[in-house]
Design an enzyme around this catalytic site. Structure first.
Site, mmCIF file in Angstrom:
data_model
loop_
_atom_site.group_PDB
_atom_site.id
_atom_site.type_symbol
_atom_site.label_atom_id
_atom_site.label_comp_id
_atom_site.label_asym_id
_atom_site.label_seq_id
_atom_site.Cartn_x
_atom_site.Cartn_y
_atom_site.Cartn_z
ATOM 1 N N ALA A 1 46.022 -33.765 40.518
ATOM 2 C CA ALA A 1 44.819 -32.923 40.523
ATOM 3 C C ALA A 1 44.865 -31.908 41.657
ATOM 4 C CB ALA A 1 43.571 -33.800 40.632
ATOM 5 N N ASP B 1 40.139 -37.952 38.921
ATOM 6 C CA ASP B 1 39.598 -39.301 39.089
ATOM 7 C C ASP B 1 38.498 -39.355 40.137
ATOM 8 O OD1 ASP B 1 41.238 -40.314 37.167
ATOM 9 O OD2 ASP B 1 42.622 -41.335 38.524
ATOM 10 N N TYR C 1 57.443 -45.646 26.264
ATOM 11 C CA TYR C 1 57.994 -44.332 25.927
ATOM 12 C C TYR C 1 59.067 -43.944 26.940
ATOM 13 C CZ TYR C 1 54.263 -42.951 29.226
ATOM 14 O OH TYR C 1 53.421 -42.856 30.303
#
Length: 407
Positions: free
Chosen positions: A16, A305, A227
């Site tokens: 962020a 967050d 993944y």
């Protein structure tokens, strides 16, 4: 474009904060980032960068730096954890690029952080200070004044705006929301690890179909996501179970028997994966009430967050932080009477989208942990849906564009 000579001050050098620094610098602002740790180390494991996030990172030049270490999976594939039966498939790869105008990527968090730092380091308008812990913030008509501790010594910093990008256990949140600013344990643990593709655990993931896809194994007691990351050299694994509250960190300690119990009775190869992929690190899921304030008119804004930590069941935590960063930079740059004039409008615009994403995550969690009649209904619905129709359900999420993009 930014004309105020006072810098934008950012608390936190995670995804962020670094994205916000780049976004504000591209709008003509000087930026100072303060990060509490003395050295940036890779934290976390893999993350998914859906097209709504990849579009912004591409515009900021970050996708070029991320380069070949990011993987473009061919699909998200849902499988029954007991039978390994394929339940549904959402096409990604070239189909994602065509449909949503940007790629769907999976990457190791450390690789994304390195790419962001490369771009930040090449931007002369950005200064990054490590080992600088935010202590206090005071707002006035002249902007915001910070008290910081750096290397055991006090430091003062003045800027036009403080961007709180310091994560789920945010210090900046306390300046905006006072005693209500604590995060809350969500009652679940995320068990995470990364395994080399050439290891026994990596071989199991490949045999299960994970070499080129995002796999989600569904079970009433847990779900497991797998993944490829690091250019396909490793697999990221994360499993979610119920659990007790543990230490507030990204690598807390919990009894691994919790995960082992949850995975008993699944397909033998999947159960074997739990042992081969050990050790697992436990990550307590914490959330922040998104209805609480994100901004203080005097000149503080929370993003990512710090503002709205949510459970990761929509795989949108990083994406929402990236969206926050760029939309905030645009709003502040467009404000006629300074940043304080932009904050309330930015918060008002962002909250409905973040709330919708959180609802999608809650729906995913309900569906992925379904049992009994609910699971039967889920299976019937998925059986009747085509891959293209499942992708269409995500147009509002992955196809999102900021207001300035639409214009």
């Amino acid at each position: 474009m930014g004309t105020d000579e006072r810098p934008i001050l950012i608390a936190g050098a995670g995804v962020a904060g670094l994205t916000a620094a780049l976004a504000f610098a591209r709008q003509g602002f000087q930026v100072r980032i303060f990060e509490r740790v003395p050295e940036l180390e890779p934290v976390g494991a893999g993350l998914q960068l859906s097209p709504n996030a990849a579009r912004i990172l591409r515009r900021l030049g970050v996708l070029d730096a991320l380069g070949p270490v990011a993987v473009r999976p061919g699909a998200v594939v849902l499988k029954d954890a007991t039978s390994l039966r394929e339940m549904a498939r959402v096409p990604l790869g070239e189909a994602a690029e065509r449909r949503w105008g940007a790629p769907y990527l999976v990457a190791h968090r450390a690789d994304l952080q390195k790419a962001l730092l490369t771009c930040v380091g090449a931007e002369p308008a950005i200064e990054l200070m490590l080992g600088a812990s935010l202590q206090r913030a005071e707002t006035s008509c002249d902007g915001v004044n910070l008290s910081i501790e750096a290397g055991g010594s006090p430091l003062r910093a003045q800027g036009v705006l403080l961007v709180g990008a310091d994560g789920v256990w945010s210090t900046a949140r306390g300046f905006v929301d006072g005693r209500h600013g604590k995060s809350r344990f969500a009652g679940e643990l995320a068990w995470r690890t990364a395994v080399p593709a050439q290891s026994p655990a990596g071989g199991i993931v490949s045999r299960l179909g994970g070499a080129g896809h995002v796999l989600a194994f569904l079970h009433p007691g847990f779900h497991l996501i797998a993944y490829p990351v690091s250019g396909g050299a490793a697999f990221n694994l994360v499993a979610f179970t119920k659990g007790e509250r543990i230490a507030e960190s990204w690598s807390g300690k919990a009894d691994p028997e919790i995960l082992s119990r949850a995975m008993r009775g699944t397909a033998p190869e999947l159960a074997r994966l739990a042992g081969e992929a050990a050790p697992w690190l436990a990550w307590p899921l914490h959330t922040v009430d998104p209805r609480r304030p994100w901004t203080l008119r005097g000149g503080i804004a929370l993003i990512g967050d710090a503002a709205h930590a949510m459970t990761p069941f929509a795989a949108q935590g990083a994406a929402m932080a990236i969206e926050d960063a760029e939309t905030l930079a645009h709003a502040v740059a467009a404000a006629r009477h300074g940043p304080a004039d932009a904050l309330a409008g930015w918060e008002r615009d962002r909250k409905p989208r973040v709330a919708k994403v959180a609802r999608r995550g809650a729906l995913n969690h309900l569906a992925w942990h379904a049992a009994g009649p609910v699971a039967l209904a889920r299976d019937l619905v998925l059986k009747l849906r085509s891959p293209d129709s499942l992708a269409a359900d995500l147009d509002w999420l992955y196809g999102w564009r900021a207001r300035q993009d639409v214009g």
